[in-house]
Motif scaffolding. Structure first.
Motif, mmCIF file in Angstrom:
data_model
loop_
_atom_site.group_PDB
_atom_site.id
_atom_site.type_symbol
_atom_site.label_atom_id
_atom_site.label_comp_id
_atom_site.label_asym_id
_atom_site.label_seq_id
_atom_site.Cartn_x
_atom_site.Cartn_y
_atom_site.Cartn_z
ATOM 1 N N LEU B 173 0.837 -1.198 0.000
ATOM 2 C CA LEU B 173 0.000 0.000 0.000
ATOM 3 C C LEU B 173 0.876 1.254 0.000
ATOM 4 O O LEU B 173 0.644 2.191 -0.771
ATOM 5 C CB LEU B 173 -0.883 -0.039 1.257
ATOM 6 C CG LEU B 173 -2.033 0.945 1.351
ATOM 7 C CD1 LEU B 173 -3.090 0.637 0.299
ATOM 8 C CD2 LEU B 173 -2.676 0.892 2.736
ATOM 9 N N PHE B 174 1.904 1.258 0.863
ATOM 10 C CA PHE B 174 2.786 2.426 0.961
ATOM 11 C C PHE B 174 3.523 2.658 -0.355
ATOM 12 O O PHE B 174 3.795 3.785 -0.737
ATOM 13 C CB PHE B 174 3.807 2.236 2.093
ATOM 14 C CG PHE B 174 3.205 2.305 3.471
ATOM 15 C CD1 PHE B 174 2.113 3.118 3.726
ATOM 16 C CD2 PHE B 174 3.747 1.575 4.528
ATOM 17 C CE1 PHE B 174 1.555 3.193 5.010
ATOM 18 C CE2 PHE B 174 3.201 1.647 5.804
ATOM 19 C CZ PHE B 174 2.105 2.447 6.044
ATOM 20 N N GLU B 175 3.840 1.557 -1.034
ATOM 21 C CA GLU B 175 4.586 1.700 -2.288
ATOM 22 C C GLU B 175 3.709 2.122 -3.451
ATOM 23 O O GLU B 175 4.135 2.908 -4.298
ATOM 24 C CB GLU B 175 5.290 0.378 -2.631
ATOM 25 C CG GLU B 175 6.618 0.249 -1.904
ATOM 26 C CD GLU B 175 7.371 -1.012 -2.280
ATOM 27 O OE1 GLU B 175 7.035 -1.631 -3.302
ATOM 28 O OE2 GLU B 175 8.285 -1.381 -1.521
ATOM 29 N N ASN B 176 2.494 1.589 -3.486
ATOM 30 C CA ASN B 176 1.708 1.733 -4.713
ATOM 31 C C ASN B 176 0.538 2.702 -4.646
ATOM 32 O O ASN B 176 0.076 3.178 -5.674
ATOM 33 C CB ASN B 176 1.219 0.349 -5.154
ATOM 34 C CG ASN B 176 2.397 -0.585 -5.383
ATOM 35 O OD1 ASN B 176 3.369 -0.198 -6.029
ATOM 36 N ND2 ASN B 176 2.326 -1.792 -4.838
ATOM 37 N N GLU B 177 0.036 2.966 -3.463
ATOM 38 C CA GLU B 177 -1.130 3.849 -3.375
ATOM 39 C C GLU B 177 -0.642 5.249 -3.022
ATOM 40 O O GLU B 177 -0.162 5.474 -1.909
ATOM 41 C CB GLU B 177 -2.103 3.319 -2.318
ATOM 42 C CG GLU B 177 -3.355 4.159 -2.102
ATOM 43 C CD GLU B 177 -4.184 4.335 -3.368
ATOM 44 O OE1 GLU B 177 -4.714 3.342 -3.868
ATOM 45 O OE2 GLU B 177 -4.268 5.492 -3.866
ATOM 46 N N LYS B 178 -0.771 6.172 -3.942
ATOM 47 C CA LYS B 178 -0.245 7.515 -3.685
ATOM 48 C C LYS B 178 -1.265 8.426 -3.009
ATOM 49 O O LYS B 178 -0.917 9.483 -2.494
ATOM 50 C CB LYS B 178 0.283 8.138 -4.984
ATOM 51 C CG LYS B 178 1.503 7.387 -5.565
ATOM 52 C CD LYS B 178 2.657 7.294 -4.541
ATOM 53 C CE LYS B 178 3.676 6.203 -4.899
ATOM 54 N NZ LYS B 178 4.431 5.710 -3.736
ATOM 55 N N ASP B 179 -2.545 8.009 -3.012
ATOM 56 C CA ASP B 179 -3.600 8.793 -2.370
ATOM 57 C C ASP B 179 -3.623 8.458 -0.877
ATOM 58 O O ASP B 179 -4.074 7.378 -0.478
ATOM 59 C CB ASP B 179 -4.935 8.438 -3.039
ATOM 60 C CG ASP B 179 -6.116 9.184 -2.427
ATOM 61 O OD1 ASP B 179 -5.951 9.805 -1.358
ATOM 62 O OD2 ASP B 179 -7.209 9.119 -3.013
ATOM 63 N N ALA B 180 -3.139 9.380 -0.030
ATOM 64 C CA ALA B 180 -2.992 9.097 1.407
ATOM 65 C C ALA B 180 -4.327 8.794 2.079
ATOM 66 O O ALA B 180 -4.397 7.969 2.998
ATOM 67 C CB ALA B 180 -2.300 10.258 2.113
ATOM 68 N N ILE B 181 -5.393 9.438 1.631
ATOM 69 C CA ILE B 181 -6.715 9.175 2.211
ATOM 70 C C ILE B 181 -7.104 7.714 1.960
ATOM 71 O O ILE B 181 -7.622 7.032 2.859
ATOM 72 C CB ILE B 181 -7.797 10.114 1.611
ATOM 73 C CG1 ILE B 181 -7.410 11.587 1.747
ATOM 74 C CG2 ILE B 181 -9.168 9.818 2.220
ATOM 75 C CD1 ILE B 181 -7.645 12.220 3.078
ATOM 76 N N GLU B 182 -6.830 7.246 0.741
ATOM 77 C CA GLU B 182 -7.118 5.843 0.406
ATOM 78 C C GLU B 182 -6.282 4.904 1.288
ATOM 79 O O GLU B 182 -6.760 3.859 1.732
ATOM 80 C CB GLU B 182 -6.824 5.610 -1.089
ATOM 81 C CG GLU B 182 -7.517 4.403 -1.680
ATOM 82 C CD GLU B 182 -9.039 4.513 -1.747
ATOM 83 O OE1 GLU B 182 -9.587 5.643 -1.735
ATOM 84 O OE2 GLU B 182 -9.689 3.447 -1.771
ATOM 85 N N VAL B 183 -5.035 5.297 1.538
ATOM 86 C CA VAL B 183 -4.169 4.515 2.433
ATOM 87 C C VAL B 183 -4.825 4.382 3.809
ATOM 88 O O VAL B 183 -4.921 3.287 4.372
ATOM 89 C CB VAL B 183 -2.768 5.162 2.570
ATOM 90 C CG1 VAL B 183 -1.973 4.531 3.713
ATOM 91 C CG2 VAL B 183 -1.992 5.040 1.256
ATOM 92 N N ILE B 184 -5.281 5.510 4.339
ATOM 93 C CA ILE B 184 -5.901 5.502 5.670
ATOM 94 C C ILE B 184 -7.144 4.607 5.678
ATOM 95 O O ILE B 184 -7.348 3.812 6.595
ATOM 96 C CB ILE B 184 -6.256 6.937 6.119
ATOM 97 C CG1 ILE B 184 -4.992 7.799 6.229
ATOM 98 C CG2 ILE B 184 -6.996 6.920 7.454
ATOM 99 C CD1 ILE B 184 -5.262 9.287 6.418
ATOM 100 N N LYS B 185 -7.987 4.751 4.639
ATOM 101 C CA LYS B 185 -9.207 3.939 4.549
ATOM 102 C C LYS B 185 -8.900 2.444 4.573
ATOM 103 O O LYS B 185 -9.451 1.691 5.385
ATOM 104 C CB LYS B 185 -9.939 4.235 3.226
ATOM 105 C CG LYS B 185 -10.776 5.474 3.218
ATOM 106 C CD LYS B 185 -11.515 5.541 1.875
ATOM 107 C CE LYS B 185 -12.280 6.843 1.736
ATOM 108 N NZ LYS B 185 -12.975 6.929 0.418
ATOM 109 N N LEU B 186 -8.031 2.001 3.660
ATOM 110 C CA LEU B 186 -7.767 0.559 3.535
ATOM 111 C C LEU B 186 -7.075 0.012 4.780
ATOM 112 O O LEU B 186 -7.365 -1.095 5.234
ATOM 113 C CB LEU B 186 -6.934 0.272 2.281
ATOM 114 C CG LEU B 186 -7.700 0.397 0.956
ATOM 115 C CD1 LEU B 186 -6.754 0.235 -0.232
ATOM 116 C CD2 LEU B 186 -8.818 -0.655 0.875
ATOM 117 N N LYS B 187 -6.140 0.818 5.333
ATOM 118 C CA LYS B 187 -5.438 0.420 6.555
ATOM 119 C C LYS B 187 -6.449 0.165 7.675
ATOM 120 O O LYS B 187 -6.375 -0.835 8.387
ATOM 121 C CB LYS B 187 -4.475 1.544 6.931
ATOM 122 C CG LYS B 187 -3.490 1.254 8.020
ATOM 123 C CD LYS B 187 -2.407 2.334 8.012
ATOM 124 C CE LYS B 187 -1.396 2.107 9.108
ATOM 125 N NZ LYS B 187 -1.914 2.459 10.445
#
Lengths: 215, 215, 215
Positions: B173-187
């Motif tokens: 996720l950290f490598e491939n998802e550049k949208d930080a909000i999306e990172v927070i959601k999926l995490k």
């Protein structure tokens, strides 16, 4: 008051109930201050309220230590010593979470505090009032556990309501706040209040454990 | 079935084991639905599955309350009352975490659901099946604690596997998802499943506590 | 050493205290390695240190299993079996959190490791040393609980200090790190150390529960 003659003759059994009631009332006052803190119109006002919240949290620490010391010198306790200690320890966690929330508002200076923070603080206050009522029933627990069981159920319901408020706050935040750092800040701040209601639910679970043990 | 004549004559001891087994099976069915939910091809399909997951979670609540009530009216219980209550309370937490995960998928509408979510849901299902087996051994616990100890160890292993899956998901996720909000959601969404395996490990710890107590 | 003649004649009571002491020392060594890991000048150095930390964590697992097995074959234990098991189980959580922190440093490869990580690792080390001292007093607990109570209070104080360090780290991070993904990574990494001090405080709470029970 602690060293008054009255106090010295008070049966041990009552002492613990009084201390737990005092603690529950401190948490209730602390969360009332927390509601105000979420509505603060300036950062300075939030900081001033944090200081008052901190005082209430320290009061809880003092009461919890007093309970621990009393447990170690009392021969007769209304319930097993460890149950009273466990209960006061988790009640102290509720106070800690509220304090953490206010502290984070002070430290992070978020751009704004969402309405949901006030709603969550209100639910923590409701939970604290419910704990006050439940603790007030502890001395009647063996005779009639129905009322106190209802308070425990209410603590579970409040936790579910808080989950809902927290989740809807997150949806709004994800949709409308484009600054990811601000998202992280607010999520962290409100999470402490959500955790406070989790801890209040745990207080209910411990009381249910006591009911089950002495039923 | 609960009020059948058969049930009325069932020894109290068996009742608790049956209720705990019912609960474990509900969690197992709930996590099977969760696996499907992580594979949903449309948001509507995920929402429909969430509703079914919610039903299973409510079933667990009902069973947990039934256990609590039974504990309060039973004179004889196979273990100390508080151990049975504690066990059912933490089993209920597993069900809560799975439900939270599905709810967050519904509420946050993430752009996609990663493969790791399916893997985690599968591990929760494995853990639930393992709890079912462990709970099925509870009535033989005093005679032969070897098998049940193995199940507890398996719950610990599953938790470690889930940690691995979750951490590798985060790296991706950290490598491939550049949208930080999306990172927070999926995490946040996947974290609930990782927490479900933590809770399942705690179920194993409580069972080990019971073994230690009655060894 | 485990199967030496000396060991076979050692009173059961001492065995548990020795195993708990061994475990506390492993956690202390693990957190000393963690301090080094936060200061690693290359990623490879951090990875090598993680491997050593992992070894210490596995040592704790082995000791915890040994305690569990001993509890199941011992007729006489210094405290209730479940208290010893609970204590070792939460001590194992401290070791797990430290290991998680190092693992995340290895996996996430953050751009830099902040000074606060070293401070937190130092506090975990202080807590582990304090647990070592507290565990060393367990066999004198019934005669003189004053000293051990002080260690428990110290564990609570350390947890508060760790909260402060963690919160000030977050303020810095929010102000200076504009890459939100990096914020999430570092927050996650340091959070594991903050949780390790929470668990160490819980160790103190369990010891206080034991004091209360046997006072």
């Amino acid at each position: 008051m602690k060293n008054s003659i009255f106090d010295r003759f008070l049966p041990k059994e009552n002492k613990f109930f009084l201390l737990l009631s005092e603690m529950a009332e401190s948490i209730s006052l602390e969360s009332a201050l927390m509601i105000e803190c979420t509505k603060a119109s300036t950062h300075q006002e939030a900081v001033d309220l944090y200081k008052k919240i901190k005082e209430k949290e320290l009061e809880c620490d003092v009461i919890q230590n007093k309970i621990f010391e009393e447990l170690n010198i009392s021969f007769i306790t209304p319930f097993d010593r460890e149950d009273i200690n466990h209960l006061s320890s988790i009640m102290d966690n509720v106070a800690d979470n509220v304090n953490s929330c206010a502290k984070r508002i002070m430290l992070y200076s978020p751009k704004y505090i969402p309405e949901s923070a006030t709603q969550l603080a209100q639910l923590v206050k409701d939970a604290a009032d419910c704990i006050t009522l439940a603790v007030g029933e502890l001395d009647r627990l063996k005779k009639n556990p129905v009322k106190i069981t209802e308070y425990c159920q209410r603590l579970k319901d409040i936790e579910h309501e808080a989950d809902d408020v927290y989740e809807h706050f997150l949806i709004d935040l994800f949709e409308n706040e484009k600054d990811a750092i601000e998202v992280i800040k607010l999520k962290d701040i409100l999470h402490e209040l959500e955790k406070a209601t989790d801890m209040a639910e745990t207080v209910g679970k411990i009381i249910k454990q006591i009911i089950v043990k002495y039923a």
